[in-house]
Design a protein around this motif. Structure first.
Motif, PDB file in Angstrom:
ATOM      1  N   ALA A  38       0.737  -1.343  -0.124  1.00 48.79           N
ATOM      2  CA  ALA A  38      -0.034   0.010   0.139  1.00 48.79           C
ATOM      3  C   ALA A  38       0.771   1.334  -0.050  1.00 48.79           C
ATOM      4  O   ALA A  38       0.430   2.044  -0.630  1.00 48.79           O
ATOM      5  CB  ALA A  38      -0.997   0.100   1.076  1.00 48.79           C
ATOM      6  N   ILE A  39       1.907   1.089   0.818  1.00 50.29           N
ATOM      7  CA  ILE A  39       2.853   2.259   0.825  1.00 50.29           C
ATOM      8  C   ILE A  39       3.358   2.699  -0.590  1.00 50.29           C
ATOM      9  O   ILE A  39       3.589   3.634  -1.125  1.00 50.29           O
ATOM     10  CB  ILE A  39       3.903   2.060   1.861  1.00 50.29           C
ATOM     11  N   ARG A  40       4.184   1.436  -1.349  1.00 53.18           N
ATOM     12  CA  ARG A  40       4.479   1.490  -2.434  1.00 53.18           C
ATOM     13  C   ARG A  40       3.711   1.986  -3.656  1.00 53.18           C
ATOM     14  O   ARG A  40       4.092   2.851  -4.311  1.00 53.18           O
ATOM     15  CB  ARG A  40       5.072   0.227  -3.085  1.00 53.18           C
ATOM     16  N   LEU A  41       2.272   1.759  -3.567  1.00 52.51           N
ATOM     17  CA  LEU A  41       1.363   2.190  -4.452  1.00 52.51           C
ATOM     18  C   LEU A  41       0.794   3.520  -4.150  1.00 52.51           C
ATOM     19  O   LEU A  41       0.024   4.093  -4.659  1.00 52.51           O
ATOM     20  CB  LEU A  41       0.389   1.285  -4.720  1.00 52.51           C
ATOM     21  N   LYS A  42       1.366   4.203  -3.230  1.00 54.34           N
ATOM     22  CA  LYS A  42       0.863   5.619  -2.534  1.00 54.34           C
ATOM     23  C   LYS A  42      -0.640   5.345  -2.116  1.00 54.34           C
ATOM     24  O   LYS A  42      -1.483   6.487  -2.660  1.00 54.34           O
ATOM     25  CB  LYS A  42       1.220   6.749  -3.433  1.00 54.34           C
ATOM     26  N   ALA A  43      -1.093   4.466  -1.434  1.00 58.47           N
ATOM     27  CA  ALA A  43      -2.503   4.466  -1.356  1.00 58.47           C
ATOM     28  C   ALA A  43      -2.825   5.269  -0.012  1.00 58.47           C
ATOM     29  O   ALA A  43      -1.871   5.489   0.693  1.00 58.47           O
ATOM     30  CB  ALA A  43      -2.907   3.060  -0.844  1.00 58.47           C
ATOM     31  N   SER A  44      -3.950   5.800   0.168  1.00 52.36           N
ATOM     32  CA  SER A  44      -3.972   6.786   1.448  1.00 52.36           C
ATOM     33  C   SER A  44      -4.923   5.619   2.358  1.00 52.36           C
ATOM     34  O   SER A  44      -4.683   6.200   3.781  1.00 52.36           O
ATOM     35  CB  SER A  44      -5.288   7.798   0.684  1.00 52.36           C
ATOM     36  N   ASP A  45      -5.343   4.784   2.055  1.00 51.13           N
ATOM     37  CA  ASP A  45      -6.043   4.010   3.140  1.00 51.13           C
ATOM     38  C   ASP A  45      -6.464   2.403   2.730  1.00 51.13           C
ATOM     39  O   ASP A  45      -6.280   2.590   1.448  1.00 51.13           O
ATOM     40  CB  ASP A  45      -7.212   4.501   3.891  1.00 51.13           C
TER      41      ASP A  45
END
Length: 598
Positions: A225-232
């Motif tokens: 999720a961090i790698r894909l720049k997700a917000s939540d």
């Protein structure tokens, strides 16, 4: 324990499985042979490779061996006697002590076939060595102090999970006992190896938690999720399925669909990481996770669990401290809007209000303003629910309604500590609004948010709360309404031809079409973006409270009248600001239509 049981040893258990209609005897013997061939425990084989329900398996074992059946998650993990058995013994034989005192020694197992062997091991360790390794060190014992264990049957997946937690708990204690030099050496090794492993390794099959141990599986989802720049992240159980979704660029996307049988393991792992009570499944809980992603960087997750019809839905919001340090220049303010914002921030007193729905970037705008004001000479205090990003040099307070610490209480306390700047996470009620207004009128700069759709509606909302019109007009300096739109990918965006007549109907003016060549782009999609978009940018309505608008407020004008006057004074509304982003080639008409109204 890797030796698979022999058919003769399992005859009673096999008979129970066959009589209960779960397997034929021939199928079970094939499973036994395959487990032996793969050198794995028979129970693990049934659960992992035959998708047999851990709960049903535990019930069958309890029935066959006439042992009590226990739910491990009914125990509080922190209250288990972690020092009763050596951690390596617990991990290698997949057992877990539940109760240990002078009279009782209760141990959980998911496979009672091995009880006799395990008791010999425990007895030999206890009597021959005459010492017992605990988490506090090695202590001597008397040979007659051995207590024969009482065994209970538990579900394989829950036992495996808590055994892993036990090992992790031991690791934490060991690290706490290290010297500073030893801790530094270990951290450097982790950063070069396992700790960043999940970010570096491709996460091959998100739909199969069995491919990775549950701890690594959940960590991989978080790093992904961090790698894909997700917000939540959303972990959602349903009657026959379980899904994991990421919100990327404001849009929810399904990323994984683990088996529904894994729902409890995943939610329990997340709750342990968030320091929640894993035994409490009837009430919502809040927690926080800090995940170290580099030597000098950690990402915080704000976590909330919610009991739903088919289990607990857990949502993690990613709080990246670097987002608060972006600076005003990259947020998307137009030059005139940026100047209005900076001018308002540097006023000696007054109120700056930021409004918009959840997920519109209000927090980033607030923190950007606080960072601009954060100097050695400024006394800054914030009341937040909860504190999302820690800011050095700013006194941040977590409101806690359970103990009576709400926004109004925090504000009253701030005013007794000689503040220069106050930030209130949200104005929700008349009490908070009145104190904030009073602070803004008595020499303090106040920043806060409201949930309204536009800047003019914010002013009427305050009046509807019960704040007198005169107080609104004399305390509020600036109101910002904002939304986030997805940015076009610069690599694949494509110009499209739209007739001028249609552009005028969409909100463009004749001046737009005559003074410059308007090029409208559409999203295409390529290997470097998602559906033609990459990242997001803010769209803003920045309205200064001028004498003309202040007069309308005191005359109790409605939001439509205030909006009309604001446009006459040159303050762009959200729709107009969005169209400017379209003309700049930053986004599409579809995105502006999605987040604004005509």
């Amino acid at each position: 324990m890797t030796n698979a049981p022999t058919p003769s040893q399992l005859s009673g258990f096999m008979l129970t499985l066959v009589n209960d209609g779960h397997f034929s005897e021939e199928t079970l013997r094939e499973c036994l042979a395959q487990a032996k061939k793969m050198d794995i425990d028979f129970v693990r084989y049934l659960v992992d490779y035959k998708s047999f329900s851990p709960k049903t398996l535990a019930q069958t074992f309890a029935k066959a061996f006439h042992l009590p059946l226990f739910d491990l998650f009914s125990f509080r993990f922190e209250e288990l006697p972690h020092d009763a058995l050596d951690t390596e013994l617990v991990a290698s034989h997949q057992i877990l002590p539940l109760i240990k005192d002078n009279k009782r020694f209760v141990i959980a197992t998911s496979n009672p076939e091995h009880i006799e062997t395990l008791e010999k091991i425990l007895y030999q360790n206890d009597i021959e060595a005459k010492k017992f390794r605990t988490m506090e060190g090695i202590v001597s014992i008397q040979s007659d102090s051995y207590i024969k264990p009482t065994w209970v049957v538990v579900e394989h997946n829950k036992l495996e999970y808590l055994v892993q937690q036990n090992a992790q708990n031991q690791k934490v204690i060991e690290e706490e006992n290290l010297t500073e030099d030893e801790q530094q050496i270990r951290q450097e090794k982790q950063l070069k190896g396992d700790e960043l492993k999940f970010d570096a390794e491709p996460f091959r099959n998100k739909d199969n938690p069995n491919e990775l141990p549950i701890i690594k599986y959940v960590n991989a989802l978080l790093f992904d999720a961090i790698r894909l720049k997700a917000s939540d992240l959303h972990f959602e159980p349903y009657e026959k399925s379980y899904r994991v979704r990421y919100r990327i660029d404001g849009i929810l996307r399904q990323i994984a669909s683990p088996p529904i049988d894994e729902a409890n393991r995943i939610s329990s792992r997340l709750k342990v990481m968030s320091q929640m009570d894993i035994s409490e499944k009837r009430m919502p809980q809040d927690g926080r996770i800090k995940l170290k992603v580099a030597e000098d960087k950690a990402i915080d997750f704000r976590v909330n669990s919610l009991p739903t019809l088919f289990g607990e839905k857990i949502v993690l919001r990613i709080l990246d401290p670097s987002s608060a340090m972006l600076g005003i220049d990259v947020l998307g303010y137009e030059p005139a809007q940026k100047k209005l914002f900076l001018d308002a921030l540097h006023q000696p007193q007054g109120m700056v209000l930021i409004t918009g729905p959840t997920g519109s970037g209000k927090t980033v705008s607030l923190y950007t303003g606080l960072n601009i004001l954060n100097t050695e000479s400024a006394n800054i205090s914030t009341a937040e629910d909860p504190v999302e990003i820690n800011l050095e040099g700013i006194n941040q307070v977590n409101v806690n309604a359970k103990v009576g610490l709400n926004f109004a209480t925090a504000l009253r306390s701030f005013l007794r500590q000689d503040p220069d700047i106050i930030m209130v996470g949200e104005i929700r009620d008349i009490e908070t609004a009145e104190i904030a207004v009073k602070a803004a009128q008595t020499g303090h700069m106040v920043l806060s948010t409201l949930h309204t759709n536009s800047a003019p509606e914010t002013l009427t909302r305050l009046r509807n709360m019960g704040v007198p019109s005169f107080n609104i007009a004399t305390s509020v300096n600036l109101v910002i309404a904002q939304r986030l739109v997805r940015k076009l990918c610069s690599r694949c965006k494509r110009p499209i031809n739209i007739p001028n007549k249609s552009l005028l109907e969409l909100g463009f003016t004749n001046e737009d079409l005559t003074q410059q060549s308007v090029t409208i782009f559409e999203a295409v999609g390529c290997s470097e973006c998602r559906e033609g978009y990459k990242g997001r940018v803010g769209v803003y309505e920045v309205m200064k409270i001028t004498p003309e608008i202040a007069q309308l407020i005191m005359e109790d004008a409605n939001s439509i009248q205030i909006a009309k006057k604001a446009q006459e004074l040159g303050f762009n509304n959200l729709r107009r600001s969005g169209l400017n982003k379209v003309m700049q080639g930053l986004t599409t008409l579809q995105e502006v239509n999605r987040v604004t109204s005509d």
